[in-house]
Motif scaffolding. Structure first.
Motif, mmCIF file in Angstrom:
data_model
loop_
_atom_site.group_PDB
_atom_site.id
_atom_site.type_symbol
_atom_site.label_atom_id
_atom_site.label_comp_id
_atom_site.label_asym_id
_atom_site.label_seq_id
_atom_site.Cartn_x
_atom_site.Cartn_y
_atom_site.Cartn_z
ATOM 1 N N ASP A 97 0.837 -1.204 0.000
ATOM 2 C CA ASP A 97 0.000 0.000 0.000
ATOM 3 C C ASP A 97 0.869 1.251 0.000
ATOM 4 N N VAL A 98 0.422 2.273 -0.721
ATOM 5 C CA VAL A 98 1.154 3.544 -0.784
ATOM 6 C C VAL A 98 0.432 4.557 0.099
ATOM 7 N N ILE A 99 1.165 5.100 1.075
ATOM 8 C CA ILE A 99 0.604 6.108 1.983
ATOM 9 C C ILE A 99 1.179 7.460 1.591
ATOM 10 N N GLN A 100 0.299 8.427 1.336
ATOM 11 C CA GLN A 100 0.755 9.750 0.893
ATOM 12 C C GLN A 100 0.359 10.815 1.898
ATOM 13 N N LEU A 101 1.324 11.689 2.209
ATOM 14 C CA LEU A 101 1.044 12.862 3.034
ATOM 15 C C LEU A 101 1.367 14.067 2.168
ATOM 16 N N GLU A 102 0.343 14.652 1.560
ATOM 17 C CA GLU A 102 0.595 15.721 0.584
ATOM 18 C C GLU A 102 1.123 16.991 1.229
ATOM 19 N N LYS A 103 0.736 17.230 2.487
ATOM 20 C CA LYS A 103 1.187 18.421 3.199
ATOM 21 C C LYS A 103 2.719 18.490 3.243
ATOM 22 N N THR A 104 3.353 17.328 3.472
ATOM 23 C CA THR A 104 4.816 17.309 3.585
ATOM 24 C C THR A 104 5.468 16.756 2.323
ATOM 25 N N ASP A 105 4.632 16.436 1.305
ATOM 26 C CA ASP A 105 5.104 15.846 0.057
ATOM 27 C C ASP A 105 5.926 14.578 0.320
ATOM 28 N N GLU A 106 5.358 13.707 1.160
ATOM 29 C CA GLU A 106 6.027 12.450 1.485
ATOM 30 C C GLU A 106 5.198 11.277 0.995
ATOM 31 N N HIS A 107 5.913 10.250 0.564
ATOM 32 C CA HIS A 107 5.252 9.046 0.056
ATOM 33 C C HIS A 107 5.924 7.838 0.700
ATOM 34 N N PHE A 108 5.115 6.900 1.149
ATOM 35 C CA PHE A 108 5.658 5.702 1.789
ATOM 36 C C PHE A 108 4.991 4.466 1.201
ATOM 37 N N ARG A 109 5.754 3.369 1.175
ATOM 38 C CA ARG A 109 5.168 2.093 0.764
ATOM 39 C C ARG A 109 5.346 1.117 1.920
ATOM 40 N N LEU A 110 4.288 0.381 2.228
ATOM 41 C CA LEU A 110 4.392 -0.624 3.289
ATOM 42 C C LEU A 110 4.989 -1.884 2.697
ATOM 43 N N ILE A 111 6.089 -2.314 3.287
ATOM 44 C CA ILE A 111 6.806 -3.467 2.732
ATOM 45 C C ILE A 111 7.528 -4.164 3.882
ATOM 46 N N TYR A 112 7.810 -5.442 3.721
ATOM 47 C CA TYR A 112 8.452 -6.180 4.818
ATOM 48 C C TYR A 112 9.967 -5.975 4.812
ATOM 49 N N SER B 194 11.191 -0.124 -5.080
ATOM 50 C CA SER B 194 12.434 -0.027 -4.301
ATOM 51 C C SER B 194 12.263 -0.815 -3.005
ATOM 52 N N LEU B 195 13.354 -1.433 -2.566
ATOM 53 C CA LEU B 195 13.305 -2.281 -1.373
ATOM 54 C C LEU B 195 13.929 -1.550 -0.186
ATOM 55 N N PRO B 196 13.476 -1.865 1.028
ATOM 56 C CA PRO B 196 14.065 -1.203 2.199
ATOM 57 C C PRO B 196 15.482 -1.691 2.478
ATOM 58 N N LYS B 197 16.069 -1.130 3.519
ATOM 59 C CA LYS B 197 17.441 -1.448 3.919
ATOM 60 C C LYS B 197 17.649 -2.961 4.010
ATOM 61 N N GLY B 198 18.769 -3.453 3.504
ATOM 62 C CA GLY B 198 19.028 -4.894 3.540
ATOM 63 C C GLY B 198 18.661 -5.583 2.244
ATOM 64 N N LYS B 199 17.841 -4.917 1.416
ATOM 65 C CA LYS B 199 17.454 -5.416 0.079
ATOM 66 C C LYS B 199 16.956 -6.858 0.093
ATOM 67 N N GLY B 200 16.345 -7.257 1.204
ATOM 68 C CA GLY B 200 15.729 -8.581 1.264
ATOM 69 C C GLY B 200 16.695 -9.721 1.480
ATOM 70 N N ILE B 201 17.946 -9.393 1.860
ATOM 71 C CA ILE B 201 18.927 -10.466 2.134
ATOM 72 C C ILE B 201 19.066 -10.605 3.646
ATOM 73 N N ARG B 202 18.645 -11.749 4.160
ATOM 74 C CA ARG B 202 18.683 -11.959 5.607
ATOM 75 C C ARG B 202 20.081 -12.394 6.032
ATOM 76 N N LEU B 203 20.608 -11.729 7.052
ATOM 77 C CA LEU B 203 21.940 -12.072 7.562
ATOM 78 C C LEU B 203 21.793 -13.051 8.719
ATOM 79 N N SER B 204 22.818 -13.889 8.886
ATOM 80 C CA SER B 204 22.812 -14.768 10.054
ATOM 81 C C SER B 204 23.170 -13.919 11.280
ATOM 82 N N ILE B 205 23.010 -14.483 12.457
ATOM 83 C CA ILE B 205 23.282 -13.731 13.692
ATOM 84 C C ILE B 205 24.739 -13.274 13.718
#
Length: 265
Positions: A94-109, A243-254
């Protein structure tokens, strides 16, 4: 307390804090209740209510009351529509838009299977990806598809089948392009233990009368296996359409995580 054998009336209206989904990351002692998401396009356990987006993630409000005040000013759009319900269930892609601050967000894991309110550019905000859940014929033999966010799209391209992904123009609700559920395409796991991991599909394993399994290999060469209904195609070949969030979907081991922390230290 109702007498035994007597049914309670209607759906539940409350959600206890400890029963809330883990990925909401609510602290255990921060009150008794959690916001119960309204019924909507995403399931209760696969969504993030707008209240938590604005208060806990984006920190635009400190309290529930402040969130109500923000939403009632019609400042928040989800998928191009103004939403004023504090517990509206925003979900994956889902894309969440806040036009007042001209910000756009996408909900992603993220790589740990938790929702990230991922900041995106203005060019990326007008579209979203939807997984095709059903393909059927309606009244008068009209073909239609139903997507993971409960949209019905009539007269789709005849090549589009169940499990494919369609790129949807949010404003018009029309399909701009689609990606087939094929080997070699980029996919994200949206459920199960590997939720949030991204990689290319390398093998499909069919099980009659049980769950078909999909083998996925990430960019670091790690392989994982998950059920077919947990797989969401996000790109053609190795190029992601979002675009993917930090880590680009690559899970690191502990140990890898620990080494990374020390290095950035």
């Amino acid at each position: 307390s109702s007498t035994p054998g007597k049914m309670t009336r209607g759906p539940k209206k409350h959600l206890k804090r400890l029963n809330a989904p883990k990925h909401w990351m609510l602290d255990k002692l921060g009150g008794v209740f959690a916001p119960k998401p309204s019924s909507g396009p995403h399931k209760l356990r696969e969504c993030l209510p707008l209240l938590l987006v604005l208060r806990n993630r984006l920190k635009y409000a400190l309290t529930y009351k402040e969130v109500v005040q923000i939403l009632k000013q019609r400042l928040v759009k989800v998928d191009g529509k103004v939403r004023t319900d504090t517990t509206y269930p925003a979900g994956f892609m889902d894309v969440i838009q806040l036009e007042k601050t001209d910000e756009h967000f996408r909900l992603i894991y993220d790589t740990k299977g938790r929702f990230v309110v991922h900041r995106i550019s203005r060019d990326e905000a007008p579209y979203k990806l939807c997984k095709v859940k059903r393909l059927e014929h309606g009244k008068g033999g009209v073909p239609y598809i139903v997507t993971h966010d409960a949209r019905t799209i009539r007269y789709p391209d005849p090549e589009i089948k169940v499990n494919d992904t369609v790129l949807l123009d949010i404003e018009t609700g029309k399909v701009k392009e689609y990606v087939k559920f094929d080997l070699g395409n980029l996919a994200m796991a949206t459920g199960g233990h590997n939720c949030g991991r991204v990689g290319t599909i390398v093998h499909k394993e069919k099980h009659k009368g049980a769950f078909d399994m999909i083998h996925v290999e990430d960019a670091a060469g790690n392989r994982f296996v998950t059920r077919q209904n947990n797989i969401f195609i996000i790109g053609k070949g190795s190029k992601a359409l979002v675009s993917l969030p930090k880590g680009k979907g690559i899970r690191l081991s502990i140990l890898q995580e620990q080494a990374k922390k020390y290095a950035s230290g």
